[in-house]
Design an enzyme around this catalytic site. Structure first.
Site, PDB file in Angstrom:
ATOM      1  N   ARG A 215       4.655   9.993   7.059  1.00  0.00           N
ATOM      2  CA  ARG A 215       4.623  11.461   7.335  1.00  0.00           C
ATOM      3  C   ARG A 215       3.551  11.439   8.616  1.00  0.00           C
ATOM      4  O   ARG A 215       2.392  10.817   8.245  1.00  0.00           O
ATOM      5  CB  ARG A 215       3.954  11.907   6.337  1.00  0.00           C
TER       6      ARG A 215
ATOM      7  N   LYS B 180      -5.577  10.327  10.088  1.00  0.00           N
ATOM      8  CA  LYS B 180      -6.533  10.573   8.860  1.00  0.00           C
ATOM      9  C   LYS B 180      -7.981   9.884   9.240  1.00  0.00           C
ATOM     10  O   LYS B 180      -7.946   9.053  10.208  1.00  0.00           O
ATOM     11  CB  LYS B 180      -5.905  10.296   7.649  1.00  0.00           C
TER      12      LYS B 180
END
Ligand code: PMM
Length: 305
Positions: free
Chosen positions: A282, A243
């Site tokens: 994840r 991210k």
């Protein structure tokens, strides 16, 4: 404003299958290891994905990548057919289902445990019919009112992710006095709605939604507070992989690191999240993150949660 990863990545899409690292076929979460945090592999079957750049636009490519993740030891493979990046166009359920159902079926047949990353109850239902064992819904229940009844009826584990607004509006909603407590209050409200609809609370997995209506500081504050999230009595899933806040952290010569340059930082987050009690991480690059949660389990000598 922070957002999710935003550019094509690179990865082992064309490399040969690694040695199988899974010890047995898991059909439900109950079959997975409990002595370490779990690794959920990200498989985006979208033409316009962000962190993996739509590398797996066709079913065959996605199945091949899913098999690679399975062989690399992913405990769960999260198959999604709709981009969740800020300002992404909505995908119609029909199109989403065409993208993901062949992939879900093939990976289930190969013995992988599948979660379906969808905001549509109709897609979740069809994916469960095709063998998916978990529903991962990034909508924050702002999207499909049919979802709680579906989860109550099918009795599958459900990842409830904190998000404010939609892909189009979440950037402007990243405003908090106390991000950790507000995220907890808002997630708890949605959790209560699911329980009122008949969902067994033990099926609900909480995900604070890094990057979903969160800026960089918010993301780090949440990561520092995994122990606090763990007091809510639910399993906690963390999705930091590639991210943008990691890209910003790794800025060099004024340039943020690209998504494919964020995998080492992702592994560091996985180790620390696991050491702080996260039930699962994840991630895109399964193998190194599996190593990280194993190191964490050995180091802390305690089960997550
Ligand atoms: N992030 C993305 C998509 N789905 N699901 C969960 N549970 N948690 C997340 O953080 C999350 C998610 C967006 O990014 P990606 O698919 O590129 O990782």
């Amino acid at each position: 404003m922070d957002s999710l990863a935003a550019a094509p990545g690179t990865g082992p899409a064309t490399s040969p299958l690694p040695v199988l690292r899974v010890s047995k076929v898991a059909k439900t979460l109950k079959d997975l290891p409990t002595d370490r945090s779990l690794v959920m592999g990200v498989l985006n079957v979208t033409p316009d994905s962000f962190s993996d750049g739509g590398r797996f636009g066709s079913s065959d490519e996605a199945i091949a990548e899913g098999l690679r993740m399975h062989y690399a030891g992913a405990d769960i493979i999260d198959v999604g057919g709709e981009s969740t990046r800020p300002n992404a166009d909505l995908t119609l359920p029909d199109e989403e289902q065409q993208r993901i159902l062949p992939v879900v079926k093939a990976l289930v047949k190969a013995g992988a445990l599948i979660s379906v990353d969808t905001m549509h109850a109709s897609t979740a239902a069809k994916a469960i019919d095709a063998g998916a064992a978990v529903v991962n819904d990034v909508s924050g229940l702002d999207f499909d009112p049919a979802m709680p009844a579906l989860i109550a009826e099918r009795k599958v584990p459900y990842v409830l992710l904190h998000r404010r607004g939609t892909a189009a509006t979440m950037g402007s909603l990243a405003q908090y006095e106390n991000v950790v407590e507000e995220v907890i209050t808002e997630m708890s409200r949605v959790r209560d709605a699911f329980v009122s609809a008949g969902v067994d609370p033990s099926l609900i997995i909480l995900d604070p939604g890094l990057g979903f209506a969160k800026n960089e500081d918010h993301n780090w504050s949440i990561l520092r507070a995994i122990n606090r999230l763990n007091t809510l009595g639910h399993r906690v899933l963390i999705g930091a992989s590639r991210k943008r806040f990691l890209g910003t952290l790794l800025t060099s010569a004024g340039k943020a690191a690209a998504p494919q340059e964020r995998d080492h930082a992702t592994v560091a987050v996985s180790a620390l999240a696991a050491a702080n009690g996260a039930w699962g991480v994840r991630v895109h690059d399964v193998g190194p993150n599996l190593d990280a949660v194993k190191v964490s389990a050995a180091w802390t000598d305690q089960a997550p949660g």
